[in-house]
Enzyme design. Structure first.
Site, PDB file in Angstrom:
ATOM      1  N   ILE A  92       0.870  -1.000  -0.013  1.00 13.62           N
ATOM      2  CA  ILE A  92      -0.123  -0.075   0.044  1.00 13.62           C
ATOM      3  C   ILE A  92       0.897   1.381   0.034  1.00 13.62           C
ATOM      4  O   ILE A  92       0.590   2.221  -0.697  1.00 13.62           O
ATOM      5  CB  ILE A  92      -0.962  -0.014   1.140  1.00 13.62           C
ATOM      6  CG1 ILE A  92      -1.818  -1.185   1.146  1.00 13.62           C
ATOM      7  CG2 ILE A  92      -1.852   1.404   1.223  1.00 13.62           C
ATOM      8  CD1 ILE A  92      -2.630  -1.582   2.566  1.00 13.62           C
ATOM      9  N   ASN A 108      12.624  -0.654   6.279  1.00 15.56           N
ATOM     10  CA  ASN A 108      13.725  -1.655   6.615  1.00 15.56           C
ATOM     11  C   ASN A 108      13.957  -2.970   5.645  1.00 15.56           C
ATOM     12  O   ASN A 108      14.773  -3.606   5.877  1.00 15.56           O
ATOM     13  CB  ASN A 108      13.678  -2.171   7.981  1.00 15.56           C
ATOM     14  CG  ASN A 108      12.330  -2.982   8.508  1.00 15.56           C
ATOM     15  OD1 ASN A 108      11.839  -3.404   7.510  1.00 15.56           O
ATOM     16  ND2 ASN A 108      12.134  -3.355   9.418  1.00 15.56           N
ATOM     17  N   SER A 146      -6.901  -0.565  10.346  1.00 10.18           N
ATOM     18  CA  SER A 146      -7.334  -1.761   9.889  1.00 10.18           C
ATOM     19  C   SER A 146      -8.998  -1.905  10.132  1.00 10.18           C
ATOM     20  O   SER A 146      -9.277  -1.607  11.508  1.00 10.18           O
ATOM     21  CB  SER A 146      -6.861  -2.839  10.244  1.00 10.18           C
ATOM     22  OG  SER A 146      -7.267  -4.393   9.593  1.00 10.18           O
ATOM     23  N   ALA A 147      -9.754  -2.609   9.316  1.00 12.10           N
ATOM     24  CA  ALA A 147     -11.113  -2.849   9.740  1.00 12.10           C
ATOM     25  C   ALA A 147     -11.047  -3.914  10.568  1.00 12.10           C
ATOM     26  O   ALA A 147     -12.109  -4.166  11.269  1.00 12.10           O
ATOM     27  CB  ALA A 147     -11.834  -3.354   8.532  1.00 12.10           C
ATOM     28  N   TYR A 149      -2.685  -9.076  15.731  1.00 12.49           N
ATOM     29  CA  TYR A 149      -2.669  -8.071  14.709  1.00 12.49           C
ATOM     30  C   TYR A 149      -3.523  -6.675  14.917  1.00 12.49           C
ATOM     31  O   TYR A 149      -3.359  -5.599  15.053  1.00 12.49           O
ATOM     32  CB  TYR A 149      -2.771  -8.574  13.037  1.00 12.49           C
ATOM     33  CG  TYR A 149      -2.781  -7.353  12.175  1.00 12.49           C
ATOM     34  CD1 TYR A 149      -1.853  -6.471  11.970  1.00 12.49           C
ATOM     35  CD2 TYR A 149      -3.921  -7.479  11.493  1.00 12.49           C
ATOM     36  CE1 TYR A 149      -2.101  -5.305  10.944  1.00 12.49           C
ATOM     37  CE2 TYR A 149      -4.335  -6.263  10.608  1.00 12.49           C
ATOM     38  CZ  TYR A 149      -3.187  -5.335  10.355  1.00 12.49           C
ATOM     39  OH  TYR A 149      -3.516  -4.377   9.377  1.00 12.49           O
ATOM     40  N   LYS A 197      -3.293  -2.574  16.109  1.00 15.94           N
ATOM     41  CA  LYS A 197      -3.852  -1.382  15.684  1.00 15.94           C
ATOM     42  C   LYS A 197      -4.981  -0.667  16.504  1.00 15.94           C
ATOM     43  O   LYS A 197      -4.900   0.587  16.536  1.00 15.94           O
ATOM     44  CB  LYS A 197      -4.669  -1.940  14.381  1.00 15.94           C
ATOM     45  CG  LYS A 197      -3.751  -2.182  13.068  1.00 15.94           C
ATOM     46  CD  LYS A 197      -2.823  -1.538  12.838  1.00 15.94           C
ATOM     47  CE  LYS A 197      -1.914  -1.868  11.405  1.00 15.94           C
ATOM     48  NZ  LYS A 197      -1.221  -0.738  11.164  1.00 15.94           N
ATOM     49  N   GLY A 244      -8.656 -16.347  13.763  1.00 16.41           N
ATOM     50  CA  GLY A 244      -8.682 -15.024  13.820  1.00 16.41           C
ATOM     51  C   GLY A 244      -9.443 -14.294  12.453  1.00 16.41           C
ATOM     52  O   GLY A 244      -9.667 -13.332  12.597  1.00 16.41           O
TER      53      GLY A 244
END
Length: 337
Positions: free
Chosen positions: A12, A32, A124-125, A148, A152, A293
């Site tokens: 993105i 990085n 993120s959604a 994850y 966020k 998840g």
């Protein structure tokens, strides 16, 4: 105005750099290269026909990051850098918490030192969890179902706390849904390592013969064909949304969340069938157990972004599938196997 793009050689980030430069803005990329390819910088420059300043650094190294702010006249930041695989985060939660949280805290501290207080944050959604009925609005309660997503969510809360104590900050929290597609030129797209975690890169590797069969995670969801439903958005629409958010925060202090999606949902099988139809190719698949998840359905309410940012997605699922396949065919020598 010089914009710092963290994670700017990622999927993105790289497309957003292209859109920034196309619109006449100056930027500096820091990355990085732990989850992206050095060749991506050359491919960005091939698209925009200009050199882009690049610094290979890790945001976990605060002192090196400080040097970047001394070197360039940075006025705002778009922060993409971070680990992003749901499946990997479930297996390695400590790695995700350390990398995503500490790197962002370092960035925020350095921004504050440099008096740079305009930030577009890649959220993120997943922060909506799986307890709400779509379409999902920005005002819903938040609860992430995996490590994850929790990184966020934690960072969103930190950013809201920062603004609460210093109203000179202007922050846009970009909750985007499922980005797919590639730049229409075929020169820039997603380059995942090994077996991809995301659906369409996996489809590309199966379609090109690099992987024999696509594995679909779960065929027993309460959906029309048993597979998960997602709000797929073209990566260039997503990039344009970030630029509109960057323009918005130049004149609006606050900490605002924005959904970036299309407002429509397609199942995993619908995406595969559309990819096969538009590109005249078969994608063999098997349906396995659900992946820990994952949530069943995720579709955005996009009215806020339309009203405040003047942005809405324009590209179709057909565009996403066609542009992805164009990229895969042009970039066979660059995709990591």
């Amino acid at each position: 105005m010089t914009v710092l793009i963290t994670g700017g050689t990622g999927y993105i980030g790289s497309h957003t750099v292209v859109e920034l430069v196309t619109q006449g803005m100056d930027c500096v990329i820091v990355d990085n290269l732990s989850k992206s390819l050095a060749i991506t910088l050359e491919r960005i420059e091939d698209v925009v026909h200009t050199k882009i300043p690049f610094e290979q650094i890790d945001l976990l190294d605060k002192e090196v990051l400080q040097q970047v702010f001394y070197k360039y006249d940075i006025t705002s930041v778009i922060h993409f850098a971070g680990f992003k695989s749901v499946g990997e985060s479930v297996k390695k939660p400590l790695m995700y918490y350390e990398n995503n949280l500490i790197s962002t805290l370092n960035l925020l501290e350095v921004m504050e030192e440099a008096n740079v207080k305009k930030l577009v944050f890649s959220s993120s959604a997943t922060v909506y969890g799986d307890s709400h009925t779509p379409p999902l609005t920005e005002e819903l309660s938040l609860s992430a179902p995996n490590p994850y997503g929790r990184t966020k969510l934690m960072l969103e809360e930190i950013l809201r706390d920062i603004f609460a104590t210093d109203d000179k900050w202007s922050i846009a929290l970009m909750r985007y849904f499922n980005p797919i597609g590639a730049h229409y030129s075929g020169l820039l797209g997603e380059s995942p390592y090994g077996i991809p975690n995301n659906l369409l890169p996996y489809v590309l590797k199966v379609a090109s013969g690099e992987i024999e069969t696509l594995q679909i995670f779960g065929g027993d969801y309460n959906t029309k064909d048993g597979t998960c439903i997602r709000d797929f958005i073209h990566v260039m629409d997503l990039a344009e949304g970030h630029i509109q958010a960057l323009k918005y925060i130049q004149n609006h202090n606050g900490c605002e969340a924005f959904n970036l999606g299309t407002g429509s949902g397609y199942s995993v099988l619908e995406l595969i069938k559309e990819f096969e139809r538009i590109n005249y190719i078969d994608v063999p698949y098997t349906i396995g157990p659900r992946r820990k998840g994952d949530i069943m359905t995720s579709i955005a309410d996009v009215e806020k972004a339309k009203a405040l940012l003047g942005w809405s997605a324009e590209r179709t699922l057909e565009d996403m599938c066609r542009d992805s396949w164009t990229w895969a065919n042009k970039a066979k020598g660059y995709l990591v196997k």
